[in-house]
Design a protein around this motif. Sequence first.
Motif, PDB file in Angstrom:
ATOM      1  N   MET A  91       0.993  -1.129   0.097  1.00 39.22           N
ATOM      2  CA  MET A  91       0.213   0.087   0.058  1.00 39.22           C
ATOM      3  C   MET A  91       0.965   1.197  -0.091  1.00 39.22           C
ATOM      4  N   ASP A  92       1.892   1.288   0.723  1.00 39.83           N
ATOM      5  CA  ASP A  92       2.932   2.593   0.869  1.00 39.83           C
ATOM      6  C   ASP A  92       3.652   2.693  -0.518  1.00 39.83           C
ATOM      7  N   GLU A  93       3.990   1.525  -0.975  1.00 40.16           N
ATOM      8  CA  GLU A  93       4.572   1.642  -2.448  1.00 40.16           C
ATOM      9  C   GLU A  93       3.533   2.052  -3.378  1.00 40.16           C
ATOM     10  N   HIS A  94       2.391   1.426  -3.617  1.00 37.80           N
ATOM     11  CA  HIS A  94       1.417   1.983  -4.516  1.00 37.80           C
ATOM     12  C   HIS A  94       1.128   3.511  -4.255  1.00 37.80           C
ATOM     13  N   ALA A  95       1.072   3.908  -2.821  1.00 41.95           N
ATOM     14  CA  ALA A  95       0.533   5.320  -2.772  1.00 41.95           C
ATOM     15  C   ALA A  95       1.882   6.246  -3.338  1.00 41.95           C
ATOM     16  N   ARG A  96       3.290   5.875  -3.203  1.00 41.99           N
ATOM     17  CA  ARG A  96       4.401   6.515  -3.959  1.00 41.99           C
ATOM     18  C   ARG A  96       4.156   6.577  -5.240  1.00 41.99           C
ATOM     19  N   ILE A  97       3.781   5.227  -5.956  1.00 42.52           N
ATOM     20  CA  ILE A  97       3.642   5.356  -7.423  1.00 42.52           C
ATOM     21  C   ILE A  97       2.870   6.373  -7.798  1.00 42.52           C
ATOM     22  N   LEU A  98       1.535   6.177  -7.272  1.00 46.32           N
ATOM     23  CA  LEU A  98       0.502   7.074  -7.483  1.00 46.32           C
ATOM     24  C   LEU A  98       0.693   8.439  -7.623  1.00 46.32           C
ATOM     25  N   ALA A  99       1.496   8.895  -6.528  1.00 47.04           N
ATOM     26  CA  ALA A  99       2.173  10.445  -6.404  1.00 47.04           C
ATOM     27  C   ALA A  99       2.995  10.776  -7.516  1.00 47.04           C
ATOM     28  N   GLN A 100       3.798   9.827  -8.122  1.00 45.65           N
ATOM     29  CA  GLN A 100       4.685  10.144  -8.895  1.00 45.65           C
ATOM     30  C   GLN A 100       4.061  10.170 -10.159  1.00 45.65           C
ATOM     31  N   LEU A 101       2.963   9.353 -10.402  1.00 47.90           N
ATOM     32  CA  LEU A 101       2.178   9.585 -11.678  1.00 47.90           C
ATOM     33  C   LEU A 101       1.494  10.806 -11.684  1.00 47.90           C
ATOM     34  N   ASP A 102       0.895  11.357 -10.533  1.00 48.92           N
ATOM     35  CA  ASP A 102       0.255  12.542 -10.414  1.00 48.92           C
ATOM     36  C   ASP A 102       1.366  13.664 -10.771  1.00 48.92           C
ATOM     37  N   GLN A 103       2.654  13.614 -10.319  1.00 50.17           N
ATOM     38  CA  GLN A 103       3.617  14.675 -10.491  1.00 50.17           C
ATOM     39  C   GLN A 103       3.718  14.614 -12.098  1.00 50.17           C
ATOM     40  N   LEU A 104       3.939  13.393 -12.615  1.00 52.51           N
ATOM     41  CA  LEU A 104       4.424  13.334 -14.014  1.00 52.51           C
ATOM     42  C   LEU A 104       3.061  14.070 -14.747  1.00 52.51           C
ATOM     43  N   GLU A 105       1.687  13.740 -14.689  1.00 48.43           N
ATOM     44  CA  GLU A 105       0.992  14.530 -15.148  1.00 48.43           C
ATOM     45  C   GLU A 105       1.039  15.790 -15.272  1.00 48.43           C
ATOM     46  N   ARG A 106       1.365  16.594 -14.027  1.00 50.79           N
ATOM     47  CA  ARG A 106       1.538  18.066 -13.815  1.00 50.79           C
ATOM     48  C   ARG A 106       2.642  18.392 -14.899  1.00 50.79           C
TER      49      ARG A 106
END
Length: 90
Positions: free
Chosen positions: A26-41
């Motif tokens: 779950m912690d890794e998944h949250a980090r990956i989603l945050a990275q994807l959000d950064q990438l989108e921005r």
Amino acid sequence: AHAAMGGERDAFRSRLPANHVLAVLMDEHARILAQLDQLERLATDLPSKGGMVFARIEALGRQLLGAEPHHQREEKVLFPLLREPRAARR
């Protein structure tokens, strides 16, 4: 609905020990989603900011490629458990 689900997820996560396999995933998944959000921005800034943004996009891409062990753990540990009948997990 999405926020309520996040609250349930957070409550579930808070009850798990830090080294529990689900907590780690779950912690890794949250980090990956945050990275994807950064990438989108960053992708939306690319046309106006060019090279400054490209270097950060490249770094995020490398981080996301490094997430492969996370996906392998899901495939080898989590998903097989989810496929088992509930009675077999007890």
